[in-house]
Write a protein that holds these residues in place. Structure first.
Motif: not given
Length: 382
Positions: A161-162, A214-221, A137-138, A166-170
């Protein structure tokens, strides 16, 4: 000189140099200036950004120009680590990554981050199950290179990547050995961050790029590493290297136009070279031979010291590992991670072909290497 060290660096294509020359001479203005001279430089940078983005399948504004892949890797990993620290401090990478990735991860470990270094199988491929079991999770970032610089092994990054998403990471990939040489579409492949360097695909040294989704759903900062002027959307301050950027863009465009033909021609040369080298007794290929880049072969020569072979192959440029660790006295960390012992790792050569190689080169190398291997083994026996 026969040059077969294209994974270390490629020759600057004369057409790329021709495109760069005006910006090294009469078109020398700062691309940030608003007078006509500066606007011409600005337009040249804009065109190059479009050319590179077309090669990667991204939007032009998703690219940051850097001094090369190493800076891009530092900005990507450190930038994510600092910006997403409140969500977690766990990063996953692979033992066979380039030292630019591994050294950044080791640095972050001194700053309170936890890094998992995944092992690979004997053929150099990552076991997907191992990645699944390591995701937490972290976990904020997973970084896996697309094409290994020493063996040419291609990792299944779309599947990786998939799982990562699915685990919520980049998901990040060091694509330095892949860009310009194989089709890449960051959207289809699920890539959030990608790094590359111009001198790996017939462009100039000192210029590279970082793709930041920079596109949804994962816009990276990201958090910037360099401050002062707010260039490159604030992510990478500093006067733009206009000649280098123009060269990077033109190299990208040339690769995009000729990629399919070059893959076929260079791949056939590599196969011819490999068949000839494997006819030498006591040789074998390191790495998966099916999931592998077409320009690279890494060969173990039993009973032969790789440094002695490099010195003995007069007029031929090959290597025994990454150029970034060529001065190291240690065996290849990539080959050790694949299960080779130190003696075997010190007996391997990497042959990496490119745009300017020919069948005559291949035939000469096969003959020279065969003679040298026999000579070295006889010397040891006597």
């Amino acid at each position: 000189m026969i040059y077969l060290d294209n994974n270390a660096t490629t020759r600057l294509d004369p057409r790329v140099l021709e495109a760069m020359m005006p910006f090294l001479t009469e078109e020398y203005a700062n691309a940030a200036s608003t007078h006509p001279f500066g606007l011409r430089a600005h337009e040249a940078v804009k065109l190059a950004r479009q050319q590179v983005s077309q090669l990667l399948g991204c939007e032009p504004q998703e690219l940051i120009f850097t001094s090369g892949a190493t800076e891009a890797i530092n900005l990507a990993i450190k930038g994510v680590a600092e910006n997403y620290a409140s969500r977690g401090k766990h990063i996953i990478t692979v033992q066979t990554e380039h030292t630019a990735v591994l050294d950044v991860c080791r640095y972050l470990e001194t700053r309170g981050y936890e890094v998992t270094y995944l092992p690979v199988q004997p053929d150099g491929l990552l076991d997907i199950t191992t990645l699944q079991q390591s995701l937490r999770p972290d976990t904020i970032l997973v970084s896996v290179m697309l094409v290994n610089n020493e063996t040419g092994v291609i990792q299944p990054i779309q599947e990786i990547a998939a799982l990562t998403h699915a685990a919520g990471a980049l998901f990040m990939t060091d694509a330095t050995q892949a860009v310009g040489k194989m089709p890449i579409d960051v959207e289809t492949m699920g890539i959030d961050l990608l790094t590359c360097s111009g001198h790996k695909f017939y462009g100039p040294k000192g210029i590279g790029a970082l793709y930041v989704r920079q596109r949804k759903p994962r816009r990276v900062k990201l958090e910037a590493l360099l401050h002062g002027g707010g260039h490159e959307r604030g992510w990478r301050s500093g006067t733009l290297n206009v000649p280098g950027i123009v060269g990077l863009g033109h190299a990208a465009e040339l690769c995009r136009q000729s990629m399919k033909e070059e893959a076929s021609r260079i791949g056939a040369l590599r196969d011819e070279l490999e068949a000839g080298l494997l006819a030498i007794p006591g040789t074998r290929v390191n790495g998966n031979r099916e999931h592998r880049h077409y320009n690279t072969t890494n060969i173990l020569f039993e009973g032969c010291d790789s440094d002695a072979m490099i010195m003995g192959l007069e007029g031929i440029a090959v290597s025994n590992g990454s150029a970034c660790t060529a001065a190291s006295m240690d065996p290849s960390h990539v080959l050790l991670a694949m299960g080779l012992d130190e003696t075997a790792a010190f007996s391997c050569l990497r042959f990496s072909l490119g745009r300017f190689n020919s069948l005559i080169d291949v035939e000469h190398i096969i003959n020279s290497t065969s003679i040298l291997a026999e000579k070295l083994r006889n010397y040891i026996l006597n």
